[in-house]
Design an enzyme around this catalytic site. Structure first.
Site, PDB file in Angstrom:
ATOM      1  N   PRO A 280      25.356  25.905 -17.965  1.00 33.33           N
ATOM      2  CA  PRO A 280      25.433  26.794 -19.246  1.00 33.33           C
ATOM      3  C   PRO A 280      24.388  25.574 -20.544  1.00 33.33           C
ATOM      4  CG  PRO A 280      27.606  25.565 -18.370  1.00 33.33           C
ATOM      5  CD  PRO A 280      26.783  25.277 -17.252  1.00 33.33           C
ATOM      6  N   ASP A 281      23.314  26.650 -21.052  1.00 36.21           N
ATOM      7  CA  ASP A 281      22.731  25.878 -22.196  1.00 36.21           C
ATOM      8  C   ASP A 281      23.582  25.977 -23.481  1.00 36.21           C
ATOM      9  OD1 ASP A 281      22.936  28.192 -22.647  1.00 36.21           O
ATOM     10  OD2 ASP A 281      20.739  28.682 -23.114  1.00 36.21           O
ATOM     11  N   PHE A 282      23.231  25.234 -24.587  1.00 32.43           N
ATOM     12  CA  PHE A 282      23.948  25.275 -25.203  1.00 32.43           C
ATOM     13  C   PHE A 282      23.810  26.541 -26.269  1.00 32.43           C
ATOM     14  CE2 PHE A 282      24.651  20.307 -26.177  1.00 32.43           C
ATOM     15  CZ  PHE A 282      25.843  20.071 -25.247  1.00 32.43           C
ATOM     16  N   ARG A 283      22.362  26.999 -26.615  1.00 37.53           N
ATOM     17  CA  ARG A 283      22.256  27.716 -27.750  1.00 37.53           C
ATOM     18  C   ARG A 283      22.205  29.507 -27.482  1.00 37.53           C
ATOM     19  NH1 ARG A 283      20.817  23.213 -29.199  1.00 37.53           N
ATOM     20  NH2 ARG A 283      21.951  21.971 -30.790  1.00 37.53           N
TER      21      ARG A 283
ATOM     22  N   ASN B 158      17.125  17.372 -20.764  1.00 42.09           N
ATOM     23  CA  ASN B 158      17.795  17.190 -19.907  1.00 42.09           C
ATOM     24  C   ASN B 158      18.723  16.600 -19.134  1.00 42.09           C
ATOM     25  OD1 ASN B 158      18.301  20.308 -20.585  1.00 42.09           O
ATOM     26  ND2 ASN B 158      16.924  20.566 -18.408  1.00 42.09           N
TER      27      ASN B 158
ATOM     28  N   ASP C 252      20.634  16.690 -16.240  1.00 43.23           N
ATOM     29  CA  ASP C 252      21.338  17.523 -15.293  1.00 43.23           C
ATOM     30  C   ASP C 252      20.282  16.256 -13.242  1.00 43.23           C
ATOM     31  OD1 ASP C 252      18.695  18.928 -15.163  1.00 43.23           O
ATOM     32  OD2 ASP C 252      20.010  20.531 -15.756  1.00 43.23           O
TER      33      ASP C 252
ATOM     34  N   HIS D 208      18.110  12.229 -23.144  1.00 42.49           N
ATOM     35  CA  HIS D 208      18.935  12.152 -23.538  1.00 42.49           C
ATOM     36  C   HIS D 208      20.050  11.446 -22.548  1.00 42.49           C
ATOM     37  CE1 HIS D 208      17.988  15.758 -27.022  1.00 42.49           C
ATOM     38  NE2 HIS D 208      17.943  14.937 -26.924  1.00 42.49           N
TER      39      HIS D 208
HETATM   40  P1  NAD Z   1      19.016  24.848 -26.075  1.00 37.86           P
HETATM   41  O1  NAD Z   1      20.492  25.562 -25.881  1.00 37.86           O
HETATM   42  O2  NAD Z   1      19.214  24.605 -27.921  1.00 37.86           O
HETATM   43  O3  NAD Z   1      17.886  25.971 -26.375  1.00 37.86           O
HETATM   44  C1  NAD Z   1      18.105  26.420 -24.644  1.00 37.86           C
HETATM   45  C2  NAD Z   1      16.651  27.580 -25.395  1.00 37.86           C
HETATM   46  O4  NAD Z   1      16.845  28.204 -23.707  1.00 37.86           O
HETATM   47  C3  NAD Z   1      16.922  28.784 -25.543  1.00 37.86           C
HETATM   48  O5  NAD Z   1      16.905  29.109 -26.552  1.00 37.86           O
HETATM   49  C4  NAD Z   1      17.604  30.024 -24.490  1.00 37.86           C
HETATM   50  O6  NAD Z   1      17.288  31.333 -25.265  1.00 37.86           O
HETATM   51  C5  NAD Z   1      16.289  30.023 -23.455  1.00 37.86           C
HETATM   52  N1  NAD Z   1      17.017  29.556 -22.579  1.00 37.86           N
HETATM   53  C6  NAD Z   1      18.170  30.227 -21.370  1.00 37.86           C
HETATM   54  N2  NAD Z   1      18.053  29.815 -20.725  1.00 37.86           N
HETATM   55  C7  NAD Z   1      16.168  29.893 -20.217  1.00 37.86           C
HETATM   56  C8  NAD Z   1      15.929  30.658 -19.437  1.00 37.86           C
HETATM   57  N3  NAD Z   1      16.642  30.780 -17.672  1.00 37.86           N
HETATM   58  N4  NAD Z   1      13.814  30.722 -18.947  1.00 37.86           N
HETATM   59  C9  NAD Z   1      14.177  30.724 -20.343  1.00 37.86           C
HETATM   60  N5  NAD Z   1      14.685  30.087 -21.551  1.00 37.86           N
HETATM   61  C10 NAD Z   1      15.949  29.962 -21.043  1.00 37.86           C
HETATM   62  O7  NAD Z   1      18.568  23.328 -25.261  1.00 37.86           O
HETATM   63  P2  NAD Z   1      17.848  22.581 -25.417  1.00 37.86           P
HETATM   64  O8  NAD Z   1      16.681  22.299 -26.467  1.00 37.86           O
HETATM   65  O9  NAD Z   1      18.019  22.324 -24.336  1.00 37.86           O
HETATM   66  O10 NAD Z   1      18.762  21.879 -26.612  1.00 37.86           O
HETATM   67  C11 NAD Z   1      19.634  21.174 -26.244  1.00 37.86           C
HETATM   68  C12 NAD Z   1      20.901  20.321 -25.937  1.00 37.86           C
HETATM   69  O11 NAD Z   1      21.753  20.388 -24.985  1.00 37.86           O
HETATM   70  C13 NAD Z   1      19.618  18.948 -25.218  1.00 37.86           C
HETATM   71  O12 NAD Z   1      20.171  18.121 -25.836  1.00 37.86           O
HETATM   72  C14 NAD Z   1      20.079  18.414 -23.732  1.00 37.86           C
HETATM   73  O13 NAD Z   1      20.260  17.492 -23.680  1.00 37.86           O
HETATM   74  C15 NAD Z   1      21.431  19.218 -24.211  1.00 37.86           C
HETATM   75  N6  NAD Z   1      22.135  19.981 -22.615  1.00 37.86           N
HETATM   76  C16 NAD Z   1      21.580  19.612 -21.579  1.00 37.86           C
HETATM   77  C17 NAD Z   1      21.801  20.733 -20.283  1.00 37.86           C
HETATM   78  C18 NAD Z   1      21.454  19.987 -18.925  1.00 37.86           C
HETATM   79  O14 NAD Z   1      21.290  18.723 -18.582  1.00 37.86           O
HETATM   80  N7  NAD Z   1      21.420  21.416 -18.779  1.00 37.86           N
HETATM   81  C19 NAD Z   1      22.270  21.951 -20.448  1.00 37.86           C
HETATM   82  C20 NAD Z   1      23.729  21.819 -21.295  1.00 37.86           C
HETATM   83  C21 NAD Z   1      22.837  20.759 -22.877  1.00 37.86           C
END
Ligand code: NAD
Length: 250
Positions: free
Chosen positions: A33-36, A101, A103, A118
């Site tokens: 899962p992402d954050f936003r 990321n 991961d 990060h």
């Molecule tokens: P964010 O959650 O702020 O934004 C993610 C963006 O990606 C959103 O605007 C969303 O619309 C878009 N999105 C989601 N799925 C998508 C897809 N399949 N294709 C295209 N766009 C897609 O994430 P961020 O900008 O990376 O910042 C958040 C923080 O979260 C970072 O500091 C990061 O380190 C951390 N984080 C990392 C992981 C990971 O390592 N996978 C996961 C969650 C959060």
């Protein structure tokens, strides 16, 4: 989208110093899962309660309970978006991937030069004695032994080597990212809301230095107005399509 893809492929294939900046969005199609995004972690948890260094130190038990949402990270596989970026590097068209990321999926997909702003989930560190251990040690304590919070042999708290809000970014990674972006002629942003600093300083820096900005994201970002091309869609679909178009031109 059609015209955008054509233009993006042209810009990418004529670039000489392209660099990518990725965020959590590139890994959602791998099940992390992402954050936003709607339904992302931020819609369910208050970040000030979860992802800050002070909250970790105040209540590590709660931190580890919420961190269990992230266990999918350990079994996740790279998706087509990660693979497309690795292929662009292999083709000599991408100098590096700068990622927010933690991961490790860019490396798993074959990307060679990955700058992790990060931190990462490969290791953890004892906050008392400073010992660095493989993350498997922490995962074993957490998952198999139910030890929450997991502790080092010295009794100190173990913390994954990821950067929490309130912590400084790894100086060397930050320096490398700024250097790459100051020299790039194209910055490809993929799967980031561009809401997190200082990663979100990089796109304006690239634009000010005269680079083209390409954005691939499902939702609008604050930098869309400054981009040469914005491709709205899933990175797992759009990035491979972009690679296909680049190959047609070359
Ligand atoms: P964010 O959650 O702020 O934004 C993610 C963006 O990606 C959103 O605007 C969303 O619309 C878009 N999105 C989601 N799925 C998508 C897809 N399949 N294709 C295209 N766009 C897609 O994430 P961020 O900008 O990376 O910042 C958040 C923080 O979260 C970072 O500091 C990061 O380190 C951390 N984080 C990392 C992981 C990971 O390592 N996978 C996961 C969650 C959060």
């Amino acid at each position: 989208m059609e015209e955008g893809l054509r233009r993006a492929a042209e810009l990418l294939s004529s670039s000489r110093q392209a660099v990518a900046l990725t965020g959590a969005g590139v890994s959602t199609e791998s099940g992390i899962p992402d954050f936003r995004s709607p339904g992302g972690l931020w819609s369910r948890y208050d970040p000030s309660e979860f992802a800050t260094l002070s909250s970790f130190l105040r209540d590590p038990v709660r931190f580890y309970q919420l961190a269990s949402e992230f266990l999918s990270v350990f079994t996740a596989e790279p998706n087509e978006g990660h693979r497309a970026l690795a292929e662009l590097e292999e083709m000599g068209l991408l100098k590096a991937v700068i990622t927010q990321n933690v991961d490790g999926l860019h490396q798993a997909a074959g990307s060679k030069r990955v700058v992790e702003l990060h931190g990462n989930l490969r290791e953890c560190r004892c906050l008392s004695c400073g010992t660095v251990l493989p993350i498997e040690v922490l995962a074993e304590k957490l998952v198999q032994r139910g030890e929450i919070p997991p502790r080092c042999g010295c009794g100190g708290l173990l913390k994954p080597n990821v950067i929490l809000f309130g912590e400084s970014l790894p100086a060397e990674a930050l320096r490398e990212a700024f250097e790459l972006v100051s020299r790039c002629d194209l910055l490809l942003v993929a799967g980031s809301s561009l809401m997190v600093s200082p990663a979100n300083f990089l796109p304006p820096m690239a634009v000010e230095a005269g680079a083209e900005l390409l954005i691939v994201n499902e939702e609008p970002t604050p930098m869309d107005a400054f981009a040469s091309v914005v491709l709205r869609g899933k990175t797992g679909k759009v990035l491979p399509e972009l690679v296909r178009r680049v190959k047609e031109i070359r």
